[in-house]
Design an enzyme around this catalytic site. Structure first.
Site, short mmCIF file in Angstrom:
data_model
loop_
_atom_site.label_atom_id
_atom_site.label_comp_id
_atom_site.label_asym_id
_atom_site.label_seq_id
_atom_site.Cartn_x
_atom_site.Cartn_y
_atom_site.Cartn_z
CD GLU A 229 -70.71 1.87 -18.63
OE1 GLU A 229 -69.49 1.95 -18.45
OE2 GLU A 229 -71.20 1.53 -19.73
CB ALA B 39 -67.19 0.75 -11.89
CD GLU C 227 -66.46 4.57 -19.73
OE1 GLU C 227 -67.17 5.56 -19.98
OE2 GLU C 227 -66.40 4.04 -18.60
N GLY D 174 -66.20 0.56 -17.72
CA GLY D 174 -64.97 1.31 -17.52
C GLY D 174 -63.74 0.64 -18.09
#
Length: 270
Positions: free
Chosen positions: A144, A76, A124, A121
């Site tokens: 995170e 992110a 991910e 992310g």
């Protein structure tokens, strides 16, 4: 989207590109100035590109790649996140989810080509693919909790499906980064290749996969995904439903005919 010919490309917003290599689509993360950090604009573009790819029946395999030399994606965009009010963050959440689920729900097989950092992310996005090809510079992780949140792009669900609940817990709770060799040993990465070869080898793998029946590939992926987490009996019912969806298809007829005639099949894709 309109079908792209060999070598053609289409840009989605400023940061995402789709290129075609025959029946293989290359979904390119192209925000190199920010190491492909996923901003609101990039998330929107990624979701749009995935929606277009999902509707293109000519695409048999999608490969997720990066234009940055030292990173696949660092997750992110925390600089942007730091500027958002709570209300703005709430409004952004569906856009972020759409980007990750867009990759996860692509109906054809997907391959991530990872080098350098694939964190948060970014990892991910790779986990959302069916296979991960990585070179020896890869560093992956879900850090995170070290910044006060949790993996929110599917990491808490996808990682244990790869490596088991306890291993996933250790990796998520510790927020540690894992280098390529250990990543391959732990099952975080599927194929480990020489430095700089991740994109080439991922596209080559995709090309081999794309030689198979597009109807069969999509049905096999559907059975694999829907069967995860079910007991054996329920999983076999999922498999049977997928088998029935292909057993009377044009691809099945062509595949059997080509086998008996000792020639390469020409898949109708239906």
């Amino acid at each position: 989207m309109a079908e792209l010919e060999q070598g053609d490309e289409r840009r989605f917003g400023e940061f995402v590109v789709v290129r075609r290599h025959g029946h293989v689509a290359e979904l390119v993360l192209d925000r190199p100035k920010a190491m492909n950090a996923v901003s609101t604009a990039m998330a929107r573009s990624l979701a749009g590109a995935c929606e277009a790819l999902a509707a293109d029946r000519d695409v048999r395999v999608t490969v997720l790649t990066s234009t940055h030399e030292r990173a696949f994606c660092v997750g992110a965009d925390l600089k942007e996140r730091n500027s958002l009010t709570d209300a703005e963050l709430v409004r952004q959440r569906p856009l972020a989810r759409a980007a990750y689920t867009g990759v996860l729900e692509l109906p054809m097989p997907t391959v991530a080509a990872v080098h350098g950092f694939a964190l948060g992310g970014g990892f991910e996005l790779a986990l959302s693919c069916d296979l991960i090809v990585a070179d020896r510079t890869a560093v992956v992780g879900l850090p995170e909790v070290s910044v006060g949140v949790i993996p929110g792009g599917g990491g808490t669900q996808l990682l244990p499906r790869r490596v088991g609940a306890a291993r996933a817990a250790e990796l998520i709770f510790s927020a540690r980064r894992v280098e390529a060799v250990e990543g391959r040993e732990l099952g975080l990465l599927d194929v480990l290749v020489d430095v700089g070869r991740d994109r080439t080898e991922a596209l080559a793998l995709a090309g081999r996969i794309a030689g198979n029946s597009p109807v069969g590939l999509r049905a096999a992926k559907r059975a694999l995904r829907l069967g995860q987490g079910l007991d054996l009996r329920a999983g076999l019912e999922v498999e049977d439903a997928a088998w029935r969806s292909v057993a009377f298809s044009g691809d099945r007829a062509e595949g059997v005919a080509a086998f008996n005639e000792k020639r390469r099949p020409e898949w109708p894709g239906e």
